[in-house]
Write a protein that holds these residues in place. Structure first.
Motif, short mmCIF file in Angstrom:
data_model
loop_
_atom_site.label_atom_id
_atom_site.label_comp_id
_atom_site.label_asym_id
_atom_site.label_seq_id
_atom_site.Cartn_x
_atom_site.Cartn_y
_atom_site.Cartn_z
N LEU A 20 0.84 -1.25 -0.04
CA LEU A 20 0.01 0.03 0.02
C LEU A 20 0.95 1.26 -0.04
N SER A 21 0.71 2.02 -0.82
CA SER A 21 1.37 3.44 -0.99
C SER A 21 1.21 4.21 0.06
N HIS A 22 2.18 5.00 0.53
CA HIS A 22 2.09 5.86 1.62
C HIS A 22 1.21 7.22 1.19
N HIS A 23 0.76 7.22 -0.24
CA HIS A 23 0.16 8.11 -0.56
C HIS A 23 -1.36 7.85 0.00
N SER A 24 -1.64 6.72 -0.35
CA SER A 24 -3.04 6.29 0.19
C SER A 24 -3.37 6.28 1.55
N SER A 25 -2.28 5.99 2.24
CA SER A 25 -2.19 6.04 3.74
C SER A 25 -2.52 7.36 4.21
N THR A 26 -1.67 8.39 3.65
CA THR A 26 -1.86 9.90 3.83
C THR A 26 -3.21 10.39 3.58
N VAL A 27 -3.65 10.18 2.48
CA VAL A 27 -4.92 10.84 1.88
C VAL A 27 -6.18 10.42 2.71
N TYR A 28 -6.12 9.00 2.74
CA TYR A 28 -7.48 8.25 3.21
C TYR A 28 -7.37 8.22 4.72
N GLY A 29 -6.41 8.24 5.36
CA GLY A 29 -6.01 7.68 6.74
C GLY A 29 -5.84 9.02 7.69
N ARG A 30 -5.30 10.19 6.82
CA ARG A 30 -5.00 11.26 7.78
C ARG A 30 -5.57 12.55 7.05
N ALA A 31 -5.74 12.55 5.83
CA ALA A 31 -6.24 13.93 5.39
C ALA A 31 -7.85 13.99 5.10
N LEU A 32 -8.50 12.74 5.03
CA LEU A 32 -9.91 12.70 4.74
C LEU A 32 -10.65 12.91 5.93
N LEU A 33 -11.74 13.77 5.73
CA LEU A 33 -12.57 13.87 6.94
C LEU A 33 -14.03 13.23 6.73
N THR A 34 -14.15 12.63 5.67
CA THR A 34 -15.50 12.02 5.33
C THR A 34 -15.38 10.42 5.17
N PRO A 35 -16.34 9.68 5.53
CA PRO A 35 -16.06 8.21 5.23
C PRO A 35 -16.37 7.97 3.77
N VAL A 36 -15.57 6.96 3.45
CA VAL A 36 -15.66 6.58 1.92
C VAL A 36 -15.25 4.90 1.94
N GLN A 37 -15.85 4.38 0.66
CA GLN A 37 -15.60 2.84 0.61
C GLN A 37 -14.18 2.55 -0.01
N LEU A 38 -13.33 1.61 0.69
CA LEU A 38 -12.38 1.32 0.44
C LEU A 38 -12.22 -0.14 -0.41
N PRO A 39 -12.32 -0.28 -1.70
CA PRO A 39 -12.38 -1.69 -2.43
C PRO A 39 -11.20 -2.41 -2.12
N VAL A 40 -11.26 -3.84 -1.59
CA VAL A 40 -10.03 -4.94 -1.64
C VAL A 40 -10.73 -6.07 -2.18
N VAL A 41 -9.69 -7.04 -2.40
CA VAL A 41 -9.86 -8.29 -2.89
C VAL A 41 -10.67 -9.20 -1.84
N PRO A 42 -11.72 -9.84 -2.12
CA PRO A 42 -12.29 -10.88 -0.96
C PRO A 42 -11.53 -11.83 -0.29
N ARG A 43 -11.36 -12.27 0.74
CA ARG A 43 -10.56 -13.24 1.23
C ARG A 43 -11.07 -14.67 0.70
N HIS A 44 -12.19 -14.58 0.26
CA HIS A 44 -12.61 -16.16 -0.09
C HIS A 44 -12.13 -16.37 -1.78
N ASP A 45 -11.72 -15.02 -2.41
CA ASP A 45 -11.67 -15.20 -3.84
C ASP A 45 -10.46 -16.06 -4.23
N SER A 46 -10.26 -16.68 -5.13
CA SER A 46 -9.21 -17.86 -5.59
C SER A 46 -8.02 -16.73 -5.82
N ARG A 47 -8.15 -15.64 -6.24
CA ARG A 47 -7.01 -14.80 -6.45
C ARG A 47 -6.13 -14.18 -5.14
N TYR A 48 -6.88 -14.36 -3.91
CA TYR A 48 -6.40 -13.73 -2.93
C TYR A 48 -5.30 -14.56 -2.23
#
Length: 371
Positions: free
Chosen positions: A265-293
């Motif tokens: 995970l890039s520090h750009h995402s960590s900074t923007v979404y973890g520290r700069a963002l003041l409103t909730p958003v959806q953060l899409p990730v690969v499901p654990r049950h996915d064969s590509r996981y």
């Protein structure tokens, strides 16, 4: 600082909407350079013409694609296009340009913008890198092919929207309904003074089902905690929230980046979404049950929890970790008519950045009305 050089146009090397790429012989015949001319600013220089170039980025070997920029044609004064509006972009620079903005009182869309108040739940996806644009669209279309998509080109990187060959190709292929250049950026299908107006224009002028807000090519990064142009993504998500949109945040990830701060995970995402963002958003990730996981996706999930969800929660912002089915997304990416590259790496060399962008696209498509 500008570095001025003079040369003669030898040949046209190619073009795309709004842009001409030229071969230039520098004064005295000492060197041959390639240069870009924006038709909106200079018109199209012809072979044999003398042109003035800005070569500072080329001489410093910065990431401008290796091209100089045509600033003027001393022997030719291009005809000025008459417009009714009074909006100026690239303001108070020697290349400031007049545009027809949708929120200008002279615009045919002015009354629409005056009355438009809300996005009515329209999904708004943001991403750090412009290279995510085709992957985001691939993800949207993999879920719902008929959705209308508008891209908001912000002023964090390349100001001329025409510089994006990806956006031009996506428009030509009818995969992108419109590009709206916002802020100081210019040259889109539509112009807007702010990202807020651009989003309202996407919804109420373009009739988009999904909007993508993304900076142009040429993002700036310094290796410091806050010195990168992608910080602007937080402002775009704030605009979406204020206007009643549904924010979807693309995670910037990589399995192959040599820089530790961008691996996983890039520090750009960590900074923007973890520290700069003041409103909730959806953060899409690969499901654990996915064969590509696999271990990489597990590592990304852990990083998201520790560097985004946890610090955001401490500030009272409750983001949603959203599992999105990855089935069919690789095929959707490979079918796109735009070559997938990010920071010089292709889809084959580093598939994860494009996969996570496609996940964000599919997530937004599911949120669009009518699903």
């Amino acid at each position: 600082m500008l570095r001025w050089e003079r040369g003669t146009v030898k040949a046209a090397l190619g073009s795309w909407p709004g842009v001409d790429r030229l071969e230039i012989e520098l004064e005295g015949g000492a060197e041959i350079l390639t240069a870009i001319a924006y038709r909106e600013l200079t018109g199209c220089p012809e072979p044999g013409e003398t042109v003035l170039l800005n070569t500072n980025a080329v001489r410093r070997e910065l990431g401008t694609g290796g091209d100089a920029m045509v600033v003027a044609r001393p022997e030719v004064l291009p005809e000025a296009e008459a417009i009714d509006g009074h909006m100026v972009k690239a303001r108070y620079t020697p290349m400031q340009t007049m545009v027809e903005a949708i929120d200008d009182p002279a615009s045919e869309h002015y009354e629409t913008l005056r009355s438009a108040k809300r996005l009515e739940g329209m999904p708004v996806i943001v991403a750090d890198l412009h290279s995510s644009l085709p992957a985001l669209i691939a993800g949207i279309r993999a879920q719902r092919r008929s959705l209308r998509i508008a891209s908001v080109h912000t002023d964090a990187a390349a100001l001329p929207a025409a510089y994006s060959r990806s956006a031009a190709r996506l428009r030509e292929a009818d995969l992108l309904s419109a590009v709206i250049s916002a802020g100081q950026s210019f040259g889109g299908d539509l112009e807007a003074v702010t990202v807020h107006s651009a989003l309202l224009g996407a919804k109420h002028v373009v009739g988009a089902d999904v909007a993508i807000v993304i900076q142009g090519p040429g993002n700036l990064g310094t290796g410091t905690g806050w010195g990168f142009s992608g910080v602007q993504a937080a402002e775009a998500l704030h605009a979406a929230a204020v206007l009643g949109g549904r924010g979807v945040a693309t995670l910037r990830v990589s399995e192959a980046d040599e820089r530790e701060r961008h691996r996983g995970l890039s520090h750009h995402s960590s900074t923007v979404y973890g520290r700069a963002l003041l409103t909730p958003v959806q953060l899409p990730v690969v499901p654990r049950h996915d064969s590509r996981y696999n271990g990489f996706h597990e590592s990304v999930r852990k990083q998201v929890k520790s560097t985004i969800l946890k610090p955001a929660k401490k500030r009272g912002v409750l983001h949603q970790l959203t599992e999105v089915d990855a089935k069919g997304l690789r095929d959707a990416l490979e079918e796109m008519p735009v070559r997938m590259t990010t920071m010089g790496r292709t889809l084959a060399e580093d598939p994860s950045p494009f996969l996570y962008a496609a996940l964000a696209g599919r997530c937004a498509a599911k949120l669009a009305p009518g699903e």
